[in-house]
Every structure is written in structure tokens, then in C-alpha cells.
Design a protein around this motif. Structure first.
Motif, PDB file in Angstrom:
ATOM      1  N   VAL A  49       0.727  -0.755  -0.135  1.00 18.35           N
ATOM      2  CA  VAL A  49       0.121  -0.661  -0.176  1.00 18.35           C
ATOM      3  C   VAL A  49       0.460   1.073   0.390  1.00 18.35           C
ATOM      4  CG1 VAL A  49      -1.497   1.231   1.625  1.00 18.35           C
ATOM      5  CG2 VAL A  49      -1.811  -1.623   1.575  1.00 18.35           C
ATOM      6  N   ALA A  50       1.856   1.358   1.181  1.00 23.06           N
ATOM      7  CA  ALA A  50       2.289   2.411   1.463  1.00 23.06           C
ATOM      8  C   ALA A  50       3.946   2.354   2.254  1.00 23.06           C
ATOM      9  CB  ALA A  50       2.245   3.849   1.494  1.00 23.06           C
ATOM     10  N   GLY A  51       4.556   2.776   1.733  1.00 25.50           N
ATOM     11  CA  GLY A  51       5.795   2.981   2.450  1.00 25.50           C
ATOM     12  C   GLY A  51       7.108   3.897   2.547  1.00 25.50           C
ATOM     13  N   ILE A  52       7.263   3.873   3.255  1.00 23.67           N
ATOM     14  CA  ILE A  52       8.003   5.546   3.711  1.00 23.67           C
ATOM     15  C   ILE A  52       9.945   4.543   4.587  1.00 23.67           C
ATOM     16  CG2 ILE A  52       7.642   4.805   6.467  1.00 23.67           C
ATOM     17  CD1 ILE A  52       7.270   8.409   6.249  1.00 23.67           C
ATOM     18  N   SER A  53      10.696   5.606   4.442  1.00 22.92           N
ATOM     19  CA  SER A  53      12.202   5.192   4.717  1.00 22.92           C
ATOM     20  C   SER A  53      12.061   6.131   5.964  1.00 22.92           C
ATOM     21  CB  SER A  53      13.458   6.109   3.913  1.00 22.92           C
ATOM     22  OG  SER A  53      13.105   7.355   4.507  1.00 22.92           O
ATOM     23  N   GLY A  54      13.401   5.111   6.515  1.00 20.45           N
ATOM     24  CA  GLY A  54      14.357   5.377   7.718  1.00 20.45           C
ATOM     25  C   GLY A  54      14.183   6.711   8.590  1.00 20.45           C
ATOM     26  N   SER A  55      14.480   7.650   7.848  1.00 20.06           N
ATOM     27  CA  SER A  55      14.315   9.219   8.447  1.00 20.06           C
ATOM     28  C   SER A  55      12.918   9.947   7.599  1.00 20.06           C
ATOM     29  CB  SER A  55      15.309   9.733   6.678  1.00 20.06           C
ATOM     30  OG  SER A  55      15.015  10.006   5.865  1.00 20.06           O
ATOM     31  N   GLY A  56      12.123   9.492   6.813  1.00 17.34           N
ATOM     32  CA  GLY A  56      11.241   9.639   6.761  1.00 17.34           C
ATOM     33  C   GLY A  56      10.815  10.828   5.453  1.00 17.34           C
ATOM     34  N   SER A  58      11.631   9.768   2.457  1.00 14.53           N
ATOM     35  CA  SER A  58      11.195   8.913   0.589  1.00 14.53           C
ATOM     36  C   SER A  58       9.315   8.120   0.946  1.00 14.53           C
ATOM     37  CB  SER A  58      12.265   7.800   0.880  1.00 14.53           C
ATOM     38  OG  SER A  58      13.374   8.609  -0.046  1.00 14.53           O
ATOM     39  N   ARG A  59       9.002   8.786   0.683  1.00 16.16           N
ATOM     40  CA  ARG A  59       7.573   7.811   0.570  1.00 16.16           C
ATOM     41  C   ARG A  59       7.600   6.892  -0.938  1.00 16.16           C
ATOM     42  NH1 ARG A  59       7.817  12.375   3.482  1.00 16.16           N
ATOM     43  NH2 ARG A  59       6.576  12.306   5.479  1.00 16.16           N
ATOM     44  N   SER A  60       6.533   5.739  -0.665  1.00 11.22           N
ATOM     45  CA  SER A  60       5.908   5.516  -1.627  1.00 11.22           C
ATOM     46  C   SER A  60       4.487   4.964  -1.907  1.00 11.22           C
ATOM     47  CB  SER A  60       7.544   4.174  -1.744  1.00 11.22           C
ATOM     48  OG  SER A  60       6.418   3.201  -3.183  1.00 11.22           O
ATOM     49  N   TYR A  61       3.929   4.935  -2.917  1.00 18.05           N
ATOM     50  CA  TYR A  61       2.168   4.682  -2.447  1.00 18.05           C
ATOM     51  C   TYR A  61       2.001   3.070  -3.968  1.00 18.05           C
ATOM     52  CZ  TYR A  61       2.068   8.648   0.832  1.00 18.05           C
ATOM     53  OH  TYR A  61       2.375   9.161   1.896  1.00 18.05           O
ATOM     54  N   ALA A  62       1.067   2.243  -3.757  1.00 19.22           N
ATOM     55  CA  ALA A  62       1.277   1.796  -5.136  1.00 19.22           C
ATOM     56  C   ALA A  62      -0.367   2.964  -5.215  1.00 19.22           C
ATOM     57  CB  ALA A  62       0.181   0.728  -4.313  1.00 19.22           C
ATOM     58  N   GLU A  63      -0.082   2.377  -6.806  1.00 19.86           N
ATOM     59  CA  GLU A  63      -1.740   3.631  -7.220  1.00 19.86           C
ATOM     60  C   GLU A  63      -2.883   3.469  -6.997  1.00 19.86           C
ATOM     61  OE1 GLU A  63      -2.436   5.378 -10.315  1.00 19.86           O
ATOM     62  OE2 GLU A  63      -0.260   5.039  -9.933  1.00 19.86           O
ATOM     63  N   PRO A  64      -2.993   2.407  -6.076  1.00 20.30           N
ATOM     64  CA  PRO A  64      -4.977   2.461  -5.809  1.00 20.30           C
ATOM     65  C   PRO A  64      -4.831   3.445  -4.222  1.00 20.30           C
ATOM     66  CG  PRO A  64      -4.632  -0.034  -6.009  1.00 20.30           C
ATOM     67  CD  PRO A  64      -3.390   1.362  -5.978  1.00 20.30           C
ATOM     68  N   ALA A  65      -3.671   4.045  -3.480  1.00 23.68           N
ATOM     69  CA  ALA A  65      -3.230   4.802  -2.703  1.00 23.68           C
ATOM     70  C   ALA A  65      -2.933   6.611  -2.493  1.00 23.68           C
ATOM     71  CB  ALA A  65      -2.807   4.363  -1.717  1.00 23.68           C
ATOM     72  N   LYS A  66      -2.650   6.350  -4.060  1.00 24.96           N
ATOM     73  CA  LYS A  66      -2.185   7.763  -4.956  1.00 24.96           C
ATOM     74  C   LYS A  66      -3.373   8.666  -4.536  1.00 24.96           C
ATOM     75  CE  LYS A  66       1.324   5.711  -7.363  1.00 24.96           C
ATOM     76  NZ  LYS A  66       2.217   6.370  -9.539  1.00 24.96           N
ATOM     77  N   GLY A  67      -2.881   9.405  -3.761  1.00 20.68           N
ATOM     78  CA  GLY A  67      -4.100  10.956  -3.635  1.00 20.68           C
ATOM     79  C   GLY A  67      -4.918  10.471  -2.729  1.00 20.68           C
ATOM     80  N   ARG A  68      -5.189   9.879  -1.909  1.00 23.21           N
ATOM     81  CA  ARG A  68      -6.209   9.682  -0.969  1.00 23.21           C
ATOM     82  C   ARG A  68      -5.406   8.806   0.194  1.00 23.21           C
ATOM     83  NH1 ARG A  68      -9.020   4.914  -1.120  1.00 23.21           N
ATOM     84  NH2 ARG A  68      -8.177   4.066  -2.679  1.00 23.21           N
ATOM     85  N   PHE A  69      -4.413   8.131   0.503  1.00 24.92           N
ATOM     86  CA  PHE A  69      -3.423   7.731   1.472  1.00 24.92           C
ATOM     87  C   PHE A  69      -2.446   8.524   1.804  1.00 24.92           C
ATOM     88  CE2 PHE A  69      -5.275   3.327   1.212  1.00 24.92           C
ATOM     89  CZ  PHE A  69      -6.627   3.853   1.283  1.00 24.92           C
TER      90      PHE A  69
END
Length: 124
Positions: A49-56, A58-69
Motif C-alpha cells: 500500500v505505502a512505504g516510508i524510509s527510516g528518516s521519513g 522518502s515515501r512510496s505509494y501503490a497506485e490505489p493509494a495515491k492521492g487518498r492515503f
């Protein structure tokens, strides 16, 4: 070694919002871990769904989550969050918190530690 506990799931109507939390304990310094949210619906594979780096930083989102999560973390509190807005019935799943060393990845098998999951149910 690392214990993860999710909370914040529940039953909501389509269009509502939820904020999931993942509290971590044990292991190494919390900022050493990249964190991710995954979800799994009955009969389906677990998906990123989503990921975040240790420092915060960098973030990554799956397509269904983009813009909503929105994923975030507070390393001083050893806690990660997932703000979910405009929820849809397709978001219904058990949501899992996971941790791995350093790097964000989208593959569940690359994560070392998992929480027990929290159920999110979105009705029409």
C-alpha cells in the motif's frame, strides 16, 4: 526482535477516513527501519500500500493509494501512521504494518517483521 502493533481499523462508510497507527518496540533504533503498510483481502495476495524510509524523507505509494492515503512516521514515538481518506469498498482488507532494514520495498517477502493486522471494512 521487533514487535509491531497496528490499531485504528474499523467499519466506515464509503468516503470516510481512518487513521491507522503502528507502534514498534524492541529491535534497533526505529529510524533504522523502513516501514510499510500492506493489505490483504480474503482470497487475495498481500499487496503493498505505502512505504516510508527510516528518516521519513522518502515515501512510496501503490497506485490505489495515491492521492487518498498518506504515510508518515514519528521516530521519537516509534510509531508509523497511515491516513486514509475517501475510503472505498475496494479498500476493505486487513492492513498490516511491516518493517525492514533501511530501504523501502514493495514485496512482502522482503520485510522482516510484521504486525498482527487491523481490519478495515468499507461499506457502500
Amino acid at each position: 526482535q521487533v514487535q509491531l502493533v497496528e490499531s485504528g481499523g474499523g467499519l466506515v462508510q464509503a468516503g470516510d477516513s481512518l487513521r491507522l497507527s503502528c507502534a514498534a518496540s524492541g529491535g534497533r533504533t526505529f529510524s533504522s527501519y523502513a516501514m510499510g503498510w500492506f493489505r490483504q483481502a480474503p482470497g487475495k495476495e498481500r499487496e503493498f500500500v505505502a512505504g516510508i524510509s527510516g528518516s521519513g524523507g522518502s515515501r512510496s505509494y501503490a497506485e490505489p493509494a495515491k492521492g487518498r492515503f498518506a504515510i508518515s512516521r514519528d521516530n521519537a514515538k516509534n510509531t508509523m501512521y497511515l491516513q486514509m481518506n475517501n475510503l472505498k469498498p475496494g479498500d476493505t482488507a486487513v492492513y498490516y504494518c511491516a518493517a525492514r532494514f533501511w530501504l523501502i520495498q514493495s514485496t512482502p517477502a522482503t520485510y522482516d517483521y510484521w504486525g498482527q493486522g487491523t481490519q478495515v471494512t468499507v461499506s457502500s
